[in-house]
Design a protein around this motif. Structure first.
Motif, PDB file in Angstrom:
ATOM      1  N   TYR A 392       0.856  -1.180   0.000  1.00  0.00           N
ATOM      2  CA  TYR A 392       0.000   0.000   0.000  1.00  0.00           C
ATOM      3  C   TYR A 392       0.894   1.233   0.000  1.00  0.00           C
ATOM      4  N   ASP A 393       0.581   2.199  -0.859  1.00  0.00           N
ATOM      5  CA  ASP A 393       1.183   3.527  -0.798  1.00  0.00           C
ATOM      6  C   ASP A 393       0.222   4.438  -0.049  1.00  0.00           C
ATOM      7  N   VAL A 394       0.694   5.039   1.052  1.00  0.00           N
ATOM      8  CA  VAL A 394      -0.132   5.870   1.922  1.00  0.00           C
ATOM      9  C   VAL A 394       0.401   7.296   1.884  1.00  0.00           C
ATOM     10  N   THR A 395      -0.500   8.276   1.736  1.00  0.00           N
ATOM     11  CA  THR A 395      -0.086   9.680   1.681  1.00  0.00           C
ATOM     12  C   THR A 395      -0.860  10.503   2.706  1.00  0.00           C
ATOM     13  N   PHE A 396      -0.197  11.531   3.224  1.00  0.00           N
ATOM     14  CA  PHE A 396      -0.837  12.489   4.121  1.00  0.00           C
ATOM     15  C   PHE A 396       0.048  13.737   4.204  1.00  0.00           C
ATOM     16  N   THR A 397      -0.511  14.779   4.774  1.00  0.00           N
ATOM     17  CA  THR A 397       0.251  15.997   5.050  1.00  0.00           C
ATOM     18  C   THR A 397       0.628  15.985   6.520  1.00  0.00           C
ATOM     19  N   MET A 398       1.910  16.184   6.799  1.00  0.00           N
ATOM     20  CA  MET A 398       2.390  16.092   8.178  1.00  0.00           C
ATOM     21  C   MET A 398       1.789  17.195   9.037  1.00  0.00           C
ATOM     22  N   PRO A 399       1.076  16.829  10.107  1.00  0.00           N
ATOM     23  CA  PRO A 399       0.520  17.849  11.000  1.00  0.00           C
ATOM     24  C   PRO A 399       1.567  18.366  11.986  1.00  0.00           C
ATOM     25  N   ALA A 400       1.153  19.270  12.848  1.00  0.00           N
ATOM     26  CA  ALA A 400       2.077  19.809  13.867  1.00  0.00           C
ATOM     27  C   ALA A 400       2.341  18.812  14.975  1.00  0.00           C
ATOM     28  N   GLY A 401       1.401  17.860  15.159  1.00  0.00           N
ATOM     29  CA  GLY A 401       1.568  16.848  16.194  1.00  0.00           C
ATOM     30  C   GLY A 401       2.140  15.557  15.625  1.00  0.00           C
ATOM     31  N   PRO A 402       2.324  14.546  16.484  1.00  0.00           N
ATOM     32  CA  PRO A 402       2.936  13.296  16.047  1.00  0.00           C
ATOM     33  C   PRO A 402       1.985  12.428  15.214  1.00  0.00           C
ATOM     34  N   VAL A 403       2.576  11.633  14.380  1.00  0.00           N
ATOM     35  CA  VAL A 403       1.870  10.602  13.596  1.00  0.00           C
ATOM     36  C   VAL A 403       2.609   9.297  13.820  1.00  0.00           C
ATOM     37  N   THR A 404       1.861   8.224  14.045  1.00  0.00           N
ATOM     38  CA  THR A 404       2.492   6.943  14.360  1.00  0.00           C
ATOM     39  C   THR A 404       2.012   5.865  13.404  1.00  0.00           C
ATOM     40  N   LEU A 405       2.971   5.156  12.817  1.00  0.00           N
ATOM     41  CA  LEU A 405       2.696   3.941  12.059  1.00  0.00           C
ATOM     42  C   LEU A 405       2.987   2.778  12.993  1.00  0.00           C
ATOM     43  N   ALA A 406       1.972   2.026  13.374  1.00  0.00           N
ATOM     44  CA  ALA A 406       2.138   0.943  14.339  1.00  0.00           C
ATOM     45  C   ALA A 406       1.857  -0.389  13.677  1.00  0.00           C
TER      46      ALA A 406
END
Length: 588
Positions: A392-406
């Motif tokens: 899977y290719d996953v896209t998003f815009t990085m927010p000011a807070g954390p993002v976690t790939l678990a």
């Protein structure tokens, strides 16, 4: 739902197997009623399975249920010792044909043989259980003998009767100058995981995952594979890339394995952009897990602008660890807020892997290297189930807070603007479903020149002279006794795949991509779902199509290499194509 029904049916079958001998010995009306109730329960379950697709229920309704139900009904209607023995024999035989799946073409012989067995039990029913035991054992014995003969007859078989083209003639360009030139050296080594644990591994160029290969669509890629000291041999298969057949890296079919001290050169031109990967196809069950894999990224002419990361979900061998690449514990990375992010997720392990992206909404931009049309935002925490071998290719815009790939266990990647944030806690969420995701017109259709049905089962069977209970049969056969799917170039092909197994089977067709048409009768309504590795879960029936536009002899197999090594392998063979290579064992 249908997977649960299969488990319930198996439970009822086990109860039947326990009750039948006792009922035959006791020969009382009470026990005959018990067997009749169990047979009726299996009938109800088979009818419920039928709502999910005829392939889930056909052999149950045609063979298993009648063998149990009719004798049991007779025994209840006219109780006698003979009827009790026939009812017990019918119950045992019905379970046998569940545990020893048959090929569709064998159904008339199965019914005829079972009817003869029951007639013998009826004729000699007064002889206690002597003829009951002999007859019930006779059918399994004959079954295993026939399967062994089919297995033996399939070894060394020709894939086509017309000798026009050899696999080794179907190569990439030989006289052009490569645009991308890479050397991969396979060798034994050690891999250190982020936790500090070390793995006795196999590596490409001293690392695992191996070096990421990047090329643009239309460029000629040349890869020289060198085997330094991997004693069992290696190959390189370009998973998801529709290479010419001779470049596919399947030992015994498209080439000989590369032994220590030898080398092999692959040449191909990728025709589609996307996320792909490479791995050995010699002893894949052990050697992919040990580390012989890496990423192959095919880019657009204009490079991606933003933060890009390829992440493998991988189950490492001893000491045993599920990791994101080599991160078997929480890891952190810095990504500036407002930046576009592309995560290329690849599952290099044998089982489906579920990952979650928490902290922001996101889109699935591509599946197995195929762009999704009009992808819509998915909620943070939506689960992504990656088939073994899937991407899977996953896209998003990085927010000011954390993002976690678990991922599974303690594996996680925490992204934050300063790279210091800890992983977000996992939360429950919906599971992404490609069947209804996105939108877009379906490609032009037309009549099918070939149609095939594949039934995936658990059961006893023969493979390479061995007998065992495996989750690995295709239409009642194990490799090499599974007939090839024979096609002509240009054929439009429709395939129905049904898993009557209790486990997942990630089916992978080499050299072609397929389009999913429906699942359990529900049509695909989102963006056209193109894939090369389709996870067929327990109780699922998929209808797919593809165009036979890449001549050769292609592996079509479960990408759980354990299942493949047990015999869940077949070939897609084009008319007129033969191979000069020898299949010494299952080419998994």
């Amino acid at each position: 739902m249908y997977g649960t029904l299969l488990l319930i049916d198996m439970t009822v079958a086990v109860l039947t197997l326990i009750a039948a001998p006792v009922g035959g010995i006791q020969a009382t009306r009470r026990w005959m009623v018990v067997l009749a109730v169990l047979a009726a329960a299996r009938l109800v379950l088979a009818l419920l399975l039928l709502t999910g697709g005829v392939l889930l229920a056909d052999t149950r309704l045609l063979i298993q249920v009648p063998l149990a139900l009719f004798p049991a009904a007779w025994a209840v209607w006219k109780p006698s010792r003979t009827a009790a023995h026939v009812s017990a024999a019918g119950g045992v035989l019905s379970v046998w044909w569940l545990l020893a799946p048959t090929a569709p073409q064998d159904a008339p012989f199965v019914l005829a043989g079972s009817a003869v067995a029951l007639a013998l039990v009826a004729a000699f029913g007064r002889r206690r259980l002597l003829w009951l035991a002999v007859t019930v054992l006779l059918v399994p014995g004959v079954t295993l003998t026939l399967n062994d003969r089919a297995n033996a007859a399939a070894t060394g078989h020709q894939h086509s009767g017309i000798r026009q083209l050899h696999v080794d003639q179907l190569t990439g360009p030989k006289n052009q100058t490569p645009d991308v030139r890479v050397t991969l050296v396979a060798a034994r080594g050690r891999v250190t995981l982020d936790s500090g644990r070390t793995v006795d591994a196999l590596t490409f160029n001293g690392q695992s995952p191996g070096p990421e290969i990047r090329a643009r669509k239309g460029q000629l890629v040349e890869v020289t594979l060198v085997n330094e000291n991997v004693s069992e041999g290696v190959t390189a298969h370009w998973h998801g890339v529709d290479v010419p057949n001779a470049e596919d890296g399947v030992p015994g079919v498209t080439q000989d394995a590369v032994m220590p001290g030898a080398r092999h050169v692959y040449r191909f031109i990728p025709t589609r952009t996307g996320t792909f990967w490479y791995h050995t196809h010699r002893d894949g069950r052990l050697n992919v897990r040990k580390g012989l894999f890496g990423a192959l990224i095919v880019e657009e002419p204009t490079p991606y602008e933003g933060y890009e990361r390829t992440v493998f979900t991988h189950a490492w061998p001893e000491p045993g660890a599920l990791a994101l690449d080599r991160a078997d514990r929480p890891a952190r990375e810095a990504v500036a807020a407002g930046r576009n992010v592309l995560l290329r997720l690849v599952n290099s392990s044998e089982e489906p892997q579920r990952v979650q992206l928490a902290g922001t909404e996101f889109r699935v931009a591509a599946i197995d290297g195929n762009a999704v049309q009009a992808p819509t935002p998915l909620k943070a925490g939506t689960g992504l189930v990656l088939a073994a071998g899937g991407r899977y290719d996953v896209t998003f815009t990085m927010p000011a807070g954390p993002v976690t790939l678990a991922g599974a266990a303690d594996a996680s990647l925490a992204f934050s603007p300063d790279g210091a944030a800890a992983a977000l806690p996992s939360t429950g969420g919906d599971t992404f479903d490609p069947l209804t995701y996105g939108s877009g017109p379906a490609p032009a259709g037309g009549p099918y020149q070939r149609t095939f049905d594949l039934r995936l089962d658990d059961g006893f069977g023969f493979s390479e002279g061995r007998i065992g209970f495996v989750s690995s049969s295709i239409n009642g056969r194990l490799y090499p006794a599974v007939p090839s799917l024979e096609v002509d170039r240009g054929d439009r092909v429709r395939v129905r795949i049904a898993s009557r197994s209790t486990v997942d089977h990630p089916f992978h067709l080499h050299g072609h991509r397929v389009r999913v048409l429906a699942r359990n009768g529900a049509p695909a309504t989102g963006s056209p779902w193109w894939t090369d590795t389709l996870n067929v879960g327990s109780g699922e029936v998929y209808e797919i199509e593809f165009v036979a536009d890449n001549p050769g002899i292609w592996m079509d197999h479960c990408h759980n290499f354990m299942h493949a090594s047990n015999g869940m392998v077949m070939h897609l063979a084009y008319t007129g194509v033969t191979t000069p290579f020898s299949e010494e064992r299952i080419p998994e």
